[in-house]
Enzyme design. Structure first.
Site: not given
Ligand code: BGC
Length: 700
Positions: A216-218, A220
């Site tokens: 996942s994006d940080w 996210g």
């Protein structure tokens, strides 16, 4: 797999820290380390102490090169750099499309064209993977604006999604077998990307046959069961946001089936195998390598992506020795920008300004410099000769304390040249990364008399003292938030302080932070020289030949917020027009990572766009200006005359959290061409040196 307990599986997927996953030593399962890209591998950092590395050109330069072979070479460098930073995964390439010219991350993305982006992205992935390093093709998908990026719902119809915005991702999976993908922050058609079943399961895994891992994006990922169901392997950062103990509880309560967990563990084990992580411990020290051959690749790449958009009467190349006097003007001549702001920003190994690059080429004696105008958005950070630590060394003293206890000795003391410090969940040994205090102290030596603005931006709770007097006091972190540091930074706090030339001023900033990401920035703006502008114009007139270096910087162009305009900041347009009137020859170098308006385009003799061209940009631009190399770039995005000409601007900002892509596939040059709107510079444009003529067509 069968040897792992359920607890271990959930732990493995959970993420251990900002950049690492957990190891399971009992079974010889190593930790995976990830490092940011795409214009290099940043490695880990502590404040301003970062491991220097290669700063390859930003993605838009690669887009402008249209060169698949070069993209692969740069991908190889990226992979090699990741290994030097003991990383198994590099968080790159970034392949979202330029829906508008003002997206904050335009410089970080390759192009507005899906096919061009697709080919280049695939080549980068191939290069990265050839080093047994995994890319994460990002940000999957629909992360095309920075406005409310964590929550915005990008609503994109299926044709536009599949044929345009997903196309680069699809190519990296189908053509190159990409090992990793990063889900984006935003929602796509109603669901967050990190738990979007349609996106991560149906399209990515079922339709395209992706067998790699999805991170996942940080911060996210928001939903344990939803993410496991969709096929998110690792939510980052750790310690575990939605997996780990949350996942364990979900399985025990029957909300998630263990079969799904096994699928994710399998993907992570495959990543470990692919990246040979058992042979390369994530704990190895990071390394800096400065290699002449690699510099040459980066330099060649910066020239290959430099776009010559105008060259009247053969103004360029400007052959060394052919002119006796050159005025070098503009804010980005002395502070040349090789990269943009945000998570992609890294500490480059030695890099020179354009002023220096031109001096190396044309000779110091031929050149004179005036800045002309300033474009600093915030008070500039100080990293030059004007700062001393209390002990008399060059730079700032940085002290770290655990939690808020500053009574005893600090746990660590650093000296740093830079007054902008960022912390991605990092702290010195013995200090809690989620709760520490940092104290930054320095003596500033003013070079002129007058009122200086001293400024502070901080994400945590803190204060600023100047000569012992408290000028900012925010013990609870209640200052209103501004745009800096992904929106977590306070509004800039500015204080006018009278100073005398040569009389040191003690500055002390203090911040306590209790977050996984934090930052502190001290700036000092000395009084403006009222003659700066007119001196620059006069110098241009006197010299006859003027090279004006205009552009933006990493505060105007950064992850975290979009730009408001394509107009160059400050009085730069005015400077170019005035210079063009008085100089015999006016050459403009544009050092900006995205399209800018050029109301003076027809008034000047030559314009070369270098974008944010990486650490060898200045020498590469000197190569091109002097005719050592051909300007290889062709625009990967249309430059509109006015921002409102850009088709997606009609429906640009989200309404009630929803961003509709009403222009569909008709964004960028396609939309402008369809509507018959004349661009300032068309997509694909770019001149070379030499003459050419059209002949009679012949079928061969
Ligand atoms: C960015 C990603 C980046 C991640 C880790 C996020 O803010 O959107 O591109 O890889 O942070 O730094």
């Amino acid at each position: 797999m069968s040897a792992l307990t359920l607890e271990e599986k959930c732990r493995l997927l959970g993420g251990a820290s900002t950049w690492r996953t957990h190891a399971i030593p009992r079974l010889g399962i190593p930790a995976i380390k990830m490092s940011d890209g795409p214009n290099g591998a940043r490695g880990e950092s502590l404040g301003a102490n970062r491991t220097p590395g290669l700063n390859i050109p930003t993605s838009i330069v690669i887009g402008a090169s249209w060169d698949v072979g070069l993209a692969q070479e740069l991908g190889q460098l990226l992979g090699r750099e990741a290994r030097r930073k003991s990383a198994h995964v590099v968080l790159a390439p970034a392949v979202n499309l330029h829906r508008t010219p003002i997206g904050g991350r335009t410089f970080e993305y390759l192009s507005e064209d899906p096919e061009l982006s697709a080919r280049l992205a695939s080549a980068i992935v191939r290069g990265v993977q050839s080093n047994d390093v995994s890319p994460t093709v990002k940000h999957f998908a629909g992360n095309d604006t920075e406005i409310d990026r964590m929550t915005v719902d990008a609503q994109i119809d299926e044709l536009t999604l599949r044929e345009f915005y997903l196309r680069p991702f699809e190519a990296t999976v189908l053509d190159t077998g990409a090992w990793g993908v990063m889900s984006s922050y935003n929602k796509l058609n109603g669901e967050h990307a990190a738990n979007n079943i349609e996106l991560l399961r149906h399209i990515l895994r079922d339709d395209w046959g992706f067998d790699g891992f999805v991170v996942s994006d940080w911060f996210g990922a928001h939903d344990t069961a939803g993410s496991i169901e969709a096929g998110l392997d690792v939510p980052m950062p750790g310690p575990s946001t939605v997996y780990g103990r949350h996942l364990l509880a979900a399985v025990r309560e029957g909300r998630v089936s263990e079969v799904r967990v096994d699928e994710r563990v399998e993907a992570l084990l495959l990543l470990i195998e692919r990246t040979q992580a058992h042979e390369r411990p994530a704990s190895s020290a990071e390394q800096t390598v400065d290699d002449a051959n690699e510099r040459e690749v980066v330099r060649r790449a910066a020239a290959a992506g430099a776009v010559l958009v105008r060259n009247e009467r053969g103004t360029l190349p400007l052959v060394p020795g052919s002119v006796r006097s050159i005025a070098v003007l503009g804010p980005n001549a002395r502070v040349t920008r090789t990269q943009g702001g945000g998570s992609s920003s890294l500490q480059s190994i030695e890099t020179v300004s354009l002023l220096k690059g031109l001096a190396e080429r044309y000779g110091e004696d031929v050149m004179r410099y005036r800045r002309g105008v300033s474009i600093d958005k915030l008070a500039p950070i100080i990293d030059d000769e004007t700062l001393r630590t209390p002990e008399g060394a060059r730079g700032w003293r940085v002290e770290y304390y655990d939690r808020d206890d500053v009574s005893g000795d600090p746990r660590r003391v650093d000296t740093t040249l830079q007054s902008a410090l960022t912390y991605f969940g990092a702290a010195p040994p013995g200090v809690d990364p989620f709760d520490f205090t940092v104290v930054v102290t320095g003596d500033y030596l003013p070079t002129v008399d007058g009122t200086h603005d001293v400024s502070l931006v901080l994400t945590g709770m803190g204060s600023l003292r100047v000569n012992g007097e408290t000028v900012v006091n925010d013990p609870q972190g209640l200052l209103p938030r501004g745009r800096e540091y992904f929106g977590f930074g306070s509004e800039e706090q500015l204080h006018g302080i009278p100073m005398k030339k040569g009389v040191p001023v003690r500055i002390e900033a203090r911040m306590r932070t209790r977050a996984g990401f934090s930052a502190l920035r001290i700036g000092i703006r000395s009084p403006e020289d009222p003659n700066e502008f007119s001196d620059a114009v006069a110098l241009a007139e006197e010299s006859g030949t003027a090279i004006v270096v205009v552009g933006t910087n990493d505060e105007w162009e950064t992850e975290g917020h979009d730009r408001d305009t394509i107009v160059l900041p400050g009085r730069q347009d005015e400077l170019v027009s005035r210079v063009a009137k008085v100089a015999k020859r006016t050459i403009v170098v544009v050092n900006a990572g995205a399209p800018v308006a050029m109301p003076w385009l027809e008034e000047v003799d030559a314009v070369l766009i270098g974008f944010f061209g990486g650490m060898e940009m200045s020498r590469a631009i000197a190569d091109v200006l002097s005719g050592e190399r051909d300007p290889g770039g062709r625009l990967p995005i249309v430059y509109p005359r006015r921002l409102e000409d850009s088709p997606a601007m009609r429906d640009y900002a989200p309404v009630n959290g929803v961003q509709k892509y009403t222009e569909g596939e008709w964004f960028g040059w396609r939309g402008q061409a369809r509507a018959g709107v004349e661009p300032l510079i068309p997509f694909g444009h770019g001149l070379s040196y030499g003459d050419s003529a059209w002949g009679a067509p012949r079928v061969v």
